[in-house]
Every structure is written in C-alpha cells, then in structure tokens.
Design an enzyme around this catalytic site. Structure first.
Site, PDB file in Angstrom:
ATOM      1  N   GLN A 228      -9.984  -4.066   1.141  1.00 53.25           N
ATOM      2  CA  GLN A 228     -10.291  -5.805   1.998  1.00 53.25           C
ATOM      3  C   GLN A 228     -10.880  -6.204   1.585  1.00 53.25           C
ATOM      4  OE1 GLN A 228      -7.258  -6.926   3.393  1.00 53.25           O
ATOM      5  NE2 GLN A 228      -6.332  -4.763   3.648  1.00 53.25           N
TER       6      GLN A 228
ATOM      7  N   CYS B 285       0.058   0.128   7.902  1.00 48.40           N
ATOM      8  CA  CYS B 285       0.692   1.698   7.278  1.00 48.40           C
ATOM      9  C   CYS B 285       1.394   2.466   8.699  1.00 48.40           C
ATOM     10  CB  CYS B 285      -0.656   2.373   7.113  1.00 48.40           C
ATOM     11  SG  CYS B 285      -1.074   1.424   5.156  1.00 48.40           S
TER      12      CYS B 285
ATOM     13  N   SER C 117      -7.802  -2.619  -5.033  1.00 44.18           N
ATOM     14  CA  SER C 117      -6.061  -2.385  -4.521  1.00 44.18           C
ATOM     15  C   SER C 117      -5.773  -3.797  -5.167  1.00 44.18           C
ATOM     16  CB  SER C 117      -5.709  -2.407  -3.227  1.00 44.18           C
ATOM     17  OG  SER C 117      -4.182  -2.238  -3.461  1.00 44.18           O
TER      18      SER C 117
ATOM     19  N   GLY D 262      -5.328   1.606  -3.930  1.00 40.92           N
ATOM     20  CA  GLY D 262      -5.876   2.072  -2.915  1.00 40.92           C
ATOM     21  C   GLY D 262      -5.717   2.947  -2.057  1.00 40.92           C
TER      22      GLY D 262
HETATM   23  N1  PLP Z   1      -7.675   1.070   2.155  1.00 41.21           N
HETATM   24  C1  PLP Z   1      -7.539  -0.170   3.207  1.00 41.21           C
HETATM   25  C2  PLP Z   1      -8.885  -0.756   3.576  1.00 41.21           C
HETATM   26  C3  PLP Z   1      -6.753  -1.111   3.435  1.00 41.21           C
HETATM   27  O1  PLP Z   1      -6.154  -1.853   3.869  1.00 41.21           O
HETATM   28  C4  PLP Z   1      -5.451  -0.214   1.884  1.00 41.21           C
HETATM   29  C5  PLP Z   1      -4.213  -1.339   2.861  1.00 41.21           C
HETATM   30  O2  PLP Z   1      -3.208  -1.377   3.961  1.00 41.21           O
HETATM   31  C6  PLP Z   1      -5.263   1.248   1.613  1.00 41.21           C
HETATM   32  C7  PLP Z   1      -7.126   0.837   1.208  1.00 41.21           C
HETATM   33  C8  PLP Z   1      -4.857   1.534   0.981  1.00 41.21           C
HETATM   34  O3  PLP Z   1      -4.418   0.992  -0.695  1.00 41.21           O
HETATM   35  P1  PLP Z   1      -2.704   1.080  -1.567  1.00 41.21           P
HETATM   36  O4  PLP Z   1      -1.730   0.171  -0.588  1.00 41.21           O
HETATM   37  O5  PLP Z   1      -3.350  -0.372  -1.879  1.00 41.21           O
HETATM   38  O6  PLP Z   1      -2.296   2.147  -0.741  1.00 41.21           O
END
Ligand code: PLP
Length: 386
Positions: A180, A326, A200, A72
C-alpha cells in the site's frame, strides 16, 4: 454503466492509459518468450529488463534486486518461505497484529503456531516497539521480522527503516509488505537494512496479477517456485511480459509524479474529511491522522452499521470499502480496527475511503454529500442522533 465515484483505490486502482498502451504490442505481435534465443525472445527479454529498471527506480535499488511475481500476495508468500528455508534452528516469525491476510495466512500455513509471534498496536495503530524489542531480546530462534509499511485499512504508517535496524541488531532478517505504500510515499531501500520488500502493480495504476519482491543483494534468497531458471533462478515460470511492461510504465509514472501526487491526493482527502465533519456530527478518524498515507481515510460513523451504509453508498454510485477488499462480503469486524482497541460494533461502523490521481475535487465534494446524506437517512431510520 452509470457514473460512479471511485474512492476504493486501496482495493485496486484504475490502470493508467499509458500502461495499457505499452502492454498492447506484447499481447499482439511482440509475443516472444524472454527465455528464447531468437529475436522475438530477445525483444521480450529487453522489455522485461527495462521494466525491472523502472520498478527499481521507484524503490531506489538495483534492477538485479527486483524479482517479478504474480502480485503482492505471492511476494509476501515468497519472502516468508525464503526466510523459513534459511536456517532450521531459526523458525520463528514476528509480525504485527494488523498485517494483511497475505502475511497472516502464509504464517498460518508455514509457521508453527507457537513460533508465530504477533506484536500489538495502540489506539492510533502504532506498533508496540518496546514489546517487539523485548521479544527479539528473549528469543534466539527468530528468522524474520515482517511488518507492513502502511496499513491497508487505516493507512497508518510504520517506521520500517527503524524496525529494519532493530531486526538487524538482533541478527534477524526484515521484510516489509509495502504493497500500500510504494507509489504513495518515497522509498530509498538501498540505504536501509530492509532485506525483503513486497510490492503490487495494481495498487499503483499498473495491471493486476503483477508484483515484485525486492531482494536486497545482502539477503540469501530461497526460491519458493521451482522449475525454469527465470528471474535469475529466484522465481520459476514464464514471465507475464505484457503485465511486467505495464507495471514498469506505471512505476515510472508513480516515481515521476510522486511529490505532486502526495500533495494533490492529501488535499482531496482533507477536503473530503472537512466536508463530512462540517455536515454531520459524531464522526471519528480511525488511526493516527498525522501519520497516515496521504490517500487513505478510515472513518467511524456512530449510530450507523457500516455494511448498510456501504449498500446505500453503492446504490448512490459511490465505491468505498469496509475493511480490506479481500474480506468484503464477509461481515466480520476488521481485525485491524479490533487490534486498535475498537469494539466489534465500532469496527463495523467504520468505512475506508481511498483516493488516487484520477479523482477530482468535484467528485470528492459530491462523494462527501452522498455520505452525509446517507448517514443522516440511516440515523433517522434508526432513530439515533449519533
Ligand atoms: N498486502 C497488502 C497490504 C495489501 O493491501 C494487499 C492487497 O490488498 C496485498 C498484500 C495483496 O496484493 P495483491 O492483490 O497484489 O496480491
């Protein structure tokens, strides 16, 4: 490992056994490079194209509109970089104040501060659409409107189809970070004005390190990664074939089970919330309880520090989250909850619980008991009723 109850499915989901089984041949004997001319390459290329159809099926678009990425985050980066490469006269980007760091930090890096506009949300987490409309009327330098489809912390849904229409009326490209939302609520992007959409794999029971960017056939796309001509020249680099195959299977399973899972998962969330509300006082839901993803609840427990609660719950074998994964380990209050008007203290009293098809009602009951017990204990030791 001791038995854990996993209610942190917005951070990542368990990989579906079917996806793992489908991946194994591509990590062992079907190891060809999809760009190779010979039989091994052709087998790999065929598998990648089948997965592309499966992912497209989940979104309701054509397979040629899917670009595989490393997740993502890369999809969000690629969407924003593409939009900013299209027209040197249009370098502004509008987002919401509750986006994921994958969008916020990409803008911090690539969009000059005075051209990055954030539109606020109300106490329920809903976007201030009239402020957005006014901004789009005022500015003629906006390249992109990027608003998430569902918030990762609260699950609050955004009306992305209507926002895409609004952007279109102003001649602005629309991107949504749907990481999500896809796999949890239905999508039929072909009939919308959405130009770019990020997804993702690991949020829908596929492997980690895989994602996709939907690029509508109407959208002019500028590749962020350059090199070989993979992904129809839209994303250079040898494909993660095994991962893509697993992602495809997970997408197919999510599509087939979507309607049933929406109900089952929402029932488990309801059971969890009711059990907690019945057991302890002074608990609030953060965000619009009627306009949320079916699998997410973000609860605020008065009189309790969320970080301490998280430690207690972890010790009791319950996995959940304070804010986005994160940001964990960083005890700053959530920017999402603060944008909704919560004080820093209230934001830090909040935890996210997120469910999936692999949870059971028995686990949910046990989890609610663990939470209630831990809250009572922490409130007693802090000598606060609430
Ligand atoms: N965008 C949102 C809303 C997310 O919740 C996340 C991951 O928690 C991401 C982007 C990032 O995705 P990825 O972990 O596949 O890089």
């Amino acid at each position: 490992m001791k038995h854990v109850i996993y209610l942190d499915n917005n951070a990542t989901t368990p990989t579906a056994p079917e996806a793992i089984n489908a991946m194994i041949p591509f990590m062992r004997w079907q190891f060809g490079n999809p760009s190779s001319y010979h039989i091994m390459g052709r087998l790999a290329a065929t598998a990648v194209e089948q997965a592309r159809e499966q992912v497209a099926g989940l979104l309701g678009c054509g397979p040629g509109e899917i670009v595989f990425t490393s997740g993502g985050t890369e999809a969000d980066n690629a969407a924003i970089c593409s939009a900013l490469s299209a027209d040197s006269e249009r370098q502004g980007v509008v987002t919401s104040s509750v986006e994921h760091p994958a969008v916020i930090q990409t803008l911090n890096r690539f969009c000059p501060g005075n051209l990055a506009h954030r539109v606020g949300v109300d106490e329920y987490g809903h976007l201030d659409v009239s402020a957005l409309d006014a901004l789009l009327r005022r500015r003629s330098d906006i390249a992109l409107l990027s608003v998430m489809a569902a918030n990762n912390e609260t699950g609050v849904l955004f009306q992305v189809e209507e926002l895409a229409e609004l952007a279109h009326e102003h001649g602005v490209l629309f991107h949504t970070d749907a990481v999500q939302a896809v796999g949890k609520i239905p999508f039929a992007v072909a009939s919308t004005k959405i130009g770019l959409l990020s997804i993702s794999s690991h949020k829908l029971h596929g492997p980690k390190g895989l994602g996709a960017l939907y690029v509508s056939r109407r959208t002019r796309f500028h590749s962020m990664l350059v090199g070989g001509s993979q992904e129809n020249r839209r994303r250079a680099g040898t494909e993660n074939v095994a991962g893509i195959v697993g992602f495809g299977v997970a997408a197919e399973m999510a599509r087939a089970a979507l309607a049933q899972e929406q109900t089952d998962v929402a029932n488990m969330r309801h059971q969890f919330e009711e059990a907690i509300f019945n057991a302890i006082p002074c608990v609030q839901i953060n965000g619009d309880r009627n306009g949320r993803l079916p699998n997410t609840t973000n609860l605020r427990f008065s009189g309790v520090d969320g970080d301490r609660l998280l430690v207690e719950l972890d010790a009791a074998g319950l996995c959940c989250s304070a804010g986005s994964a994160c940001a964990s380990g960083n005890s700053k209050p959530s920017h999402v909850l603060m944008a909704m008007g919560l004080s820093a203290e209230d934001a830090k009293r909040s935890l996210r619980f997120s469910f999936s098809r692999y949870n059971t009602p028995e686990e949910v009951q046990a989890a609610a008991e663990i939470v209630s017990h831990s809250i009572n204990m922490l409130r007693r030791s802090a000598r606060t009723a609430c």
